[in-house]
Design a protein around this motif. Structure first.
Motif, short mmCIF file in Angstrom:
data_model
loop_
_atom_site.label_atom_id
_atom_site.label_comp_id
_atom_site.label_asym_id
_atom_site.label_seq_id
_atom_site.Cartn_x
_atom_site.Cartn_y
_atom_site.Cartn_z
N ASN A 190 1.40 61.04 -82.14
CA ASN A 190 0.45 61.89 -81.44
C ASN A 190 -0.82 62.01 -82.27
OD1 ASN A 190 -0.54 63.46 -79.37
ND2 ASN A 190 0.53 65.31 -79.99
N LEU A 191 -1.91 62.35 -81.61
CA LEU A 191 -3.19 62.63 -82.28
C LEU A 191 -3.81 63.81 -81.55
CD1 LEU A 191 -5.42 61.83 -84.33
CD2 LEU A 191 -6.41 60.42 -82.51
N SER A 192 -4.19 64.84 -82.32
CA SER A 192 -4.73 66.06 -81.73
C SER A 192 -6.06 66.41 -82.37
CB SER A 192 -3.76 67.24 -81.94
OG SER A 192 -2.49 66.94 -81.41
N VAL A 193 -6.88 67.15 -81.62
CA VAL A 193 -8.06 67.80 -82.19
C VAL A 193 -7.72 69.27 -82.38
CG1 VAL A 193 -9.74 66.19 -81.26
CG2 VAL A 193 -9.05 68.15 -79.89
N GLN A 194 -8.26 69.85 -83.46
CA GLN A 194 -7.93 71.23 -83.79
C GLN A 194 -9.18 72.03 -84.09
OE1 GLN A 194 -5.08 71.25 -87.04
NE2 GLN A 194 -3.39 71.07 -85.61
N VAL A 195 -9.20 73.27 -83.64
CA VAL A 195 -10.24 74.24 -84.00
C VAL A 195 -9.55 75.57 -84.26
CG1 VAL A 195 -12.10 73.12 -82.72
CG2 VAL A 195 -10.68 74.83 -81.58
N GLY A 196 -10.18 76.39 -85.12
CA GLY A 196 -9.57 77.67 -85.42
C GLY A 196 -10.48 78.55 -86.24
N PHE A 197 -9.93 79.67 -86.63
CA PHE A 197 -10.67 80.62 -87.45
C PHE A 197 -9.69 81.36 -88.34
CE2 PHE A 197 -9.49 82.69 -83.50
CZ PHE A 197 -8.98 83.91 -83.90
N GLY A 198 -10.20 81.96 -89.41
CA GLY A 198 -9.32 82.67 -90.33
C GLY A 198 -10.10 83.62 -91.22
N LEU A 199 -9.36 84.31 -92.07
CA LEU A 199 -9.93 85.29 -92.99
C LEU A 199 -9.33 85.07 -94.37
CD1 LEU A 199 -11.57 87.94 -93.52
CD2 LEU A 199 -9.47 89.18 -92.96
N ASP A 200 -10.17 84.71 -95.34
CA ASP A 200 -9.73 84.60 -96.73
C ASP A 200 -9.72 85.98 -97.35
OD1 ASP A 200 -9.29 81.87 -96.94
OD2 ASP A 200 -11.38 81.43 -97.41
N VAL A 201 -8.61 86.33 -98.00
CA VAL A 201 -8.46 87.60 -98.69
C VAL A 201 -8.10 87.30 -100.15
CG1 VAL A 201 -7.28 89.82 -98.75
CG2 VAL A 201 -7.64 88.66 -96.56
N TYR A 202 -8.93 87.80 -101.08
CA TYR A 202 -8.77 87.49 -102.49
C TYR A 202 -8.00 88.61 -103.18
CZ TYR A 202 -12.42 84.06 -101.52
OH TYR A 202 -13.15 83.02 -100.99
N PHE A 203 -6.86 88.22 -103.76
CA PHE A 203 -6.05 89.14 -104.54
C PHE A 203 -6.23 88.80 -106.03
CE2 PHE A 203 -4.23 89.37 -100.35
CZ PHE A 203 -3.82 90.70 -100.23
N PRO A 204 -5.74 89.63 -106.93
CA PRO A 204 -5.95 89.34 -108.35
C PRO A 204 -5.40 88.01 -108.82
CG PRO A 204 -5.33 91.63 -108.06
CD PRO A 204 -5.18 90.98 -106.71
N LEU A 205 -4.29 87.54 -108.20
CA LEU A 205 -3.64 86.33 -108.70
C LEU A 205 -3.65 85.17 -107.71
CD1 LEU A 205 -0.51 87.90 -110.47
CD2 LEU A 205 -2.69 87.19 -111.49
N PHE A 206 -4.00 85.40 -106.45
CA PHE A 206 -3.98 84.33 -105.47
C PHE A 206 -4.88 84.71 -104.30
CE2 PHE A 206 -0.74 87.32 -104.21
CZ PHE A 206 -0.81 87.37 -102.84
N LYS A 207 -5.08 83.73 -103.40
CA LYS A 207 -5.84 83.95 -102.18
C LYS A 207 -4.90 83.79 -100.98
CE LYS A 207 -8.82 80.85 -100.64
NZ LYS A 207 -10.04 80.03 -100.48
N PHE A 208 -5.00 84.73 -100.05
CA PHE A 208 -4.17 84.72 -98.85
C PHE A 208 -5.08 84.64 -97.62
CE2 PHE A 208 -2.65 87.47 -95.34
CZ PHE A 208 -1.57 86.71 -94.92
N ALA A 209 -4.63 83.89 -96.60
CA ALA A 209 -5.44 83.76 -95.38
C ALA A 209 -4.55 83.69 -94.15
CB ALA A 209 -6.33 82.51 -95.45
N PRO A 210 -4.68 84.65 -93.23
CA PRO A 210 -4.11 84.46 -91.89
C PRO A 210 -5.09 83.61 -91.08
CG PRO A 210 -5.07 86.65 -92.05
CD PRO A 210 -5.26 86.00 -93.40
N GLU A 211 -4.55 82.64 -90.36
CA GLU A 211 -5.41 81.69 -89.63
C GLU A 211 -4.79 81.39 -88.26
OE1 GLU A 211 -6.81 78.17 -91.83
OE2 GLU A 211 -6.03 76.98 -90.16
#
Length: 248
Positions: A190-211
């Motif tokens: 299969n071959l798909s096109v993708q679009v989306g959005f998310g939010l980068d959240v910076y913590f002291p030791l890592f970065k988290f993002a719901p997307e």
């Protein structure tokens, strides 16, 4: 079948998984909101030219059906519709992120995706409605190649848009058997096109993002077969909406 065995072995309880993902996202976002008034975490993180991570995804997927001329022929006069329905699945992946410019990244996220797609073949026989449900379980290895366009960072958060293409190949090779006439057969690529959005959240030791990412298949997933399930279909393409939790 191999895919059915995998699903039973994993013993996935979708309601519990969805609730856990929702609670996890809420926990991280609540913590992110609390940190808006704190000092900036990982201030130089996005200046790195390369960084890695992993992702967990929960999706809902369905087929888009286009009928062919056989659908209106006398051979299928009792078949009045083929209706797709949404089904849940999940994915596990890795992240490789390359910084191209201040607000633009190139991202490659290879992942293993477990799909379950359903089609209801609705018949009218002897004056009664009969439904023949076809469940297609597949395991794909996919390679999304995406561009990530980021907003300016504000405190410990940053919005972004993402888009690109996603080639995929089925990981569980299937051989023809005598039961092929009794089920819907689909392509292993299969071959798909993708679009989306998310939010980068910076913590002291890592970065988290719901997307959230939307995927539309470009290739015809119908296998080259003319059995009772494939004959009335001209084209079969995929629609998928995925919630990702990304950790970098």
């Amino acid at each position: 079948m191999q895919d059915t065995y995998i699903w039973h072995q994993l013993n996935i309880h979708w309601q519990k998984v969805v609730i856990c993902c929702f609670l996890l996202s809420t926990l991280f976002l609540s913590e992110a909101h609390a940190q808006l008034t704190k000092s900036e975490n990982l201030p130089n993180y996005d200046n790195r030219w390369l960084h890695y991570g992993f992702s967990i995804g929960m999706h809902t997927s369905s087929y888009r059906v286009q009928y062919n001329d056989n659908f209106t022929s006398s051979a299928f006069d009792s078949l009045h519709s083929i209706m797709p329905s949404n089904a849940f699945g999940f994915s596990l992946g890795l992240i490789a992120n390359v910084r191209l410019a201040e607000f633009l990244d190139l991202r490659v996220t290879p992942e293993v995706v477990f799909y379950e797609n359903r089609l209801d073949y609705n018949y009218l026989r002897a004056g009664q409605s009969v439904v023949d449900e076809q469940i297609v379980e597949t395991t794909f290895v996919e390679f999304p190649i995406l561009f990530k366009y980021k907003s300016m960072r504000r405190g410990n958060t940053r919005m972004y848009l993402i888009g690109g293409v996603e080639p995929g190949i089925e990981a569980t090779g299937k051989k023809k058997d005598q039961n092929d006439e009794d089920r819907l057969l689909v392509s292993g690529t299969n071959l798909s096109v993708q679009v989306g959005f998310g939010l980068d959240v910076y913590f002291p030791l890592f970065k988290f993002a719901p997307e959230v990412r939307f995927s539309r298949g470009l290739l015809n997933m119908k296998n080259d077969t003319e059995n009772a399930y494939g004959a009335p279909i001209q084209q079969l393409t995929t629609n998928t909406v995925t919630l990702y939790l990304l950790f970098e």
